[in-house]
Design an enzyme around this catalytic site. Structure first.
Site, PDB file in Angstrom:
ATOM      1  NE  ARG A 165      -2.969   1.075   3.416  1.00  0.00           N
ATOM      2  CZ  ARG A 165      -3.815   0.986   4.337  1.00  0.00           C
ATOM      3  NH1 ARG A 165      -5.064   1.858   4.324  1.00  0.00           N
ATOM      4  NH2 ARG A 165      -3.245   0.544   5.506  1.00  0.00           N
ATOM      5  CG  ASP A 448      -4.387   2.806  11.185  1.00  0.00           C
ATOM      6  OD1 ASP A 448      -5.355   3.783  10.971  1.00  0.00           O
ATOM      7  OD2 ASP A 448      -4.535   1.619  10.153  1.00  0.00           O
TER       8      ASP A 448
END
Length: 528
Positions: A165, A448
Site C-alpha cells: 500500500r 493507525d
C-alpha cells in the site's frame, strides 16, 4: 550511485540504500512525476472544490455522466493474478523488519505491506521498508529481538502474498525532488517497489501487487492506471502484470465504485471496504452540516448501522457483478493479557467476520497475527475449498444514494467519555507517529492514521456544531477540550512536556477554525 538528470535526493543515504534507489527506480519516479504530477495536483484541487460544494449545501450522488458504464453489463475486470486467487484472510501492518517476518509467517493468504496509514514517512522508513520487502522476497530477512529471540521466514509455499500500500495522492515526498519540485509519495512508493522487489516478485511467478488508498473519484483511479502503464512500459513488463485493489474508504468513492473498477479493469484485483477511513470521510465531507451527519461516539458506530450496511452491501454487489474480489474491513482488536478482554475481542471479531462472509465478501483483514485463525476459520466455513465466492453476484442488493447518505439514523450518543477517548487516542497516536511509529496499540485496539483521523475529526465536528454531551450535559467548547487535553495527557506515562509537539499538532487539526484535510500533512512538517 547514478542519479538521473533533474533528480535530487535530499534524504541522508544509509547502508544499502542504493539497492532501492536504483537508476531504474529513480528514472521511473522522474518519468511519472513529469507526466502525471500536474494532473495529480489538479485532482487534489477538484477534491477541495467538491468539499466546498458539500459544505455549501451540496450532496453526493451516482454520476449521470458515467451511467453508461454502470449500465453496460458486458465488461469485467481481469481474472485473479497468481497468489491472489484466495484472499480469505489478509493481515495489515508496517514494513519494519519484525512485522515483515511475522506478517509473512502469520498464516494469512496476503499481507498488506503498509507504507501508508500504519507507517510514517520518515526517510528511513520510506527506504528501509522497501529494503525489508526486497530482502523478504530474496529470503534474506531475519530479525533478533532485544530478548534474543530470532525471527526467520517459513518455506515459500507457507508465506503470505505481498500487496504493497503506497501513500495516498495527497502526501508529498520531500526527500526526492524532480526538476526542483517535491514528488508524490504515492508515485515514489510505487516506483521504488515495482522497479526493485516487484521485479523479483515476477521472477517468483507473482507480480507487483498494490492496495490503492484514499481515492475520491474514478479520475484518480485513471491516474493510477496511467502510472501502471507508464511504469510497465519503461521496465519492459507486460501490461496487466501490475494488479491493484482499491480501498473504498472515502464517501465520494462509494458513489463511483463501478467506475473505479472500470478505469483499472486490466489491472484490477477488486475493492476493499476501508471502514475506518470511510467513517473519517463521512465526517470530513459533511462536518459543517449539523445533526443530519453527526456521528455518535466512535466506538458506537458499528458495521450494522444503516449507512455502513448500505456501503458494504453495495461493494460486494459491485465487485461480483464485475468479476472482482470484495475484501472486508479491518478488525482492529489485538490480543491482550487480560483474558476477559480477549474473550470479548475474539467474539466481536468472529461476529464481524461472520457477517462479512455471509454477505458475500471473499476475505477480510486483521491487524494482528493472533486474529488470523479466527478470520480464516469463519471464511472457510462459508467458502470451503473454493478460493472465493465471486460467483455470488448479490442480485438481491439495490442500494440507493439516499441509503448511503442516511447517517442521521445511526443510533448512539455523543458523550464526554467518547470525547476523552478521542482526545487521548489522537494525542497518543501523534506522539508515536512523530517518533516514527505508524501503528500503535492503544486501549486494546491497533490504532493507525485512519482511526486517529476519526478521533480528531469527531472533536472538530462536535466543537463546531455545538454538540451537547449526553452524559454530562456540557456543550463542547474550546475551553472544555483544552481542559480534557491537559487531563488526558496527565494520565499518560512520562513528563507532560514530552507530549507538547503531539498536543500542538492535535489541537491544530482538531479545534482550528479551518479544518485540515489530513492530520498527517501538518505532522509531516513537524517530523524531523
Amino acid at each position: 550511485m547514478t542519479i538521473p538528470d533533474g533528480v535530487t535526493i535530499n534524504g541522508e543515504m544509509g547502508e544499502r540504500y542504493e539497492e532501492v534507489l536504483t537508476p531504474a527506480a529513480l528514472e521511473v519516479i522522474a518519468t511519472l512525476h513529469r507526466q502525471l504530477d500536474d494532473r495529480r495536483l489538479e485532482l487534489l484541487e477538484a477534491r477541495e472544490r467538491r468539499i466546498e460544494d458539500l459544505a455549501g449545501g451540496g450532496t453526493l450522488d451516482f454520476l449521470p455522466e458515467t451511467k453508461h458504464i454502470r449500465e453496460d453489463d458486458s465488461w469485467r475486470v481481469a481474472p485473479p493474478a497468481p497468489g491472489l486467487e484466495d484472499r480469505r484472510v489478509e493481515i495489515t501492518g508496517p514494513t519494519d523488519r519484525k512485522m515483515t517476518i511475522n506478517a509473512l509467517n502469520s498464516g494469512a493468504k496476503a499481507w498488506l505491506a503498509d507504507h501508508e496509514d500504519a507507517n510514517t514517512p520518515q526517510w528511513s522508513a520510506v527506504v528501509g521498508g522497501q529494503l525489508n520487502l526486497l530482502d523478504a522476497i530474496d529470503r534474506k530477512v531475519d530479525f533478533t529481538g532485544d530478548n534474543g529471540k530470532t525471527y526467520t521466514l517459513k518455506p515459500d509455499d507457507e508465506l503470505a502474498t505481498i500487496i504493497v500500500r503506497p501513500r495516498g495522492w495527497h502526501l508529498p515526498e520531500k526527500h526526492i525532488l524532480v526538476d526542483g519540485r517535491e514528488t508524490s509519495g504515492s508515485l515514489v512508493d510505487f516506483a521504488l517497489y515495482i522497479a526493485t522487489a516487484g521485479l523479483r516478485q515476477i521472477e517468483k511467478g507473482q507480480g507487483p501487487y498494490f492496495y490503492l488508498p484514499k481515492m475520491e473519484s474514478h479520475l484518480e483511479a485513471r491516474l493510477w492506471n496511467d502510472a501502471f502503464v507508464i511504469a510497465q512500459d519503461l521496465l519492459g513488463i507486460p501490461r496487466g502484470t501490475v494488479r491493484a485493489t482499491v480501498l473504498i474508504e472515502t464517501y465520494p468513492a462509494a458513489f463511483e465504485m463501478e467506475e473505479i473498477l472500470y478505469e483499472l479493469r486490466e489491472h484490477s484485483s477488486g475493492l476493499n471496504a476501508g471502514r475506518w477511513d470511510y467513517m473519517f470521510s463521512v465526517i470530513k465531507c459533511f462536518r459543517t452540516r449539523g445533526k443530519d451527519f453527526l456521528l455518535p461516539d466512535r466506538n458506537a458506530v458499528t458495521m450494522t448501522v444503516p449507512f455502513m450496511r448500505a456501503y458494504t452491501e453495495l461493494l460486494v454487489r459491485t465487485c461480483h457483478k464485475r468479476g472482482a474480489h470484495a475484501i472486508g474491513g479491518m478488525a482492529a482488536f489485538i490480543p491482550s493479557k487480560d483474558e476477559a478482554v480477549n474473550e470479548a475481542a475474539y467474539a466481536k471479531v468472529r461476529d464481524d467476520k461472520t457477517r462479512e462472509a455471509n454477505d458475500g465478501f471473499d476475505g477480510s483483514w486483521v491487524a494482528h497475527p493472533g486474529m488470523v485463525e479466527v478470520c480464516k476459520e469463519v471464511f472457510t466455513s462459508v467458502l470451503g475449498e473454493r478460493p472465493n465466492q465471486i460467483e455470488r453476484t448479490r442480485d438481491d442488493v439495490d442500494v440507493t444514494a439516499a441509503q448511503l447518505l442516511d447517517v442521521a439514523s445511526t443510533p448512539g450518543e455523543c458523550t464526554e467519555n467518547g470525547l476523552r477517548n478521542n482526545v487521548s487516542v489522537g494525542i497518543q497516536y501523534l506522539q508515536a507517529w512523530l517518533g516514527g511509529l505508524g501503528a500503535v496499540a492503544i486501549f486494546n485496539l491497533m490504532e493507525d492514521a485512519a482511526t486517529a483521523e476519526i478521533s480528531r475529526s469527531q472533536v472538530w465536528q462536535w466543537l463546531h456544531n455545538d454538540v451537547t454531551l449526553a452524559d454530562t450535559g456540557h456543550t463542547v467548547t474550546r475551553e472544555l477540550i483544552d481542559r480534557i487535553v491537559d487531563e488526558e495527557i496527565a494520565k499518560l506515562p512520562g513528563d507532560p512536556a514530552e507530549y507538547e509537539d503531539a498536543k500542538q499538532t492535535f489541537l491544530e487539526v482538531a479545534v482550528a477554525d479551518d479544518y485540515a484535510d489530513f492530520l498527517t500533512l501538518p505532522a509531516y512538517e513537524r517530523m524531523a
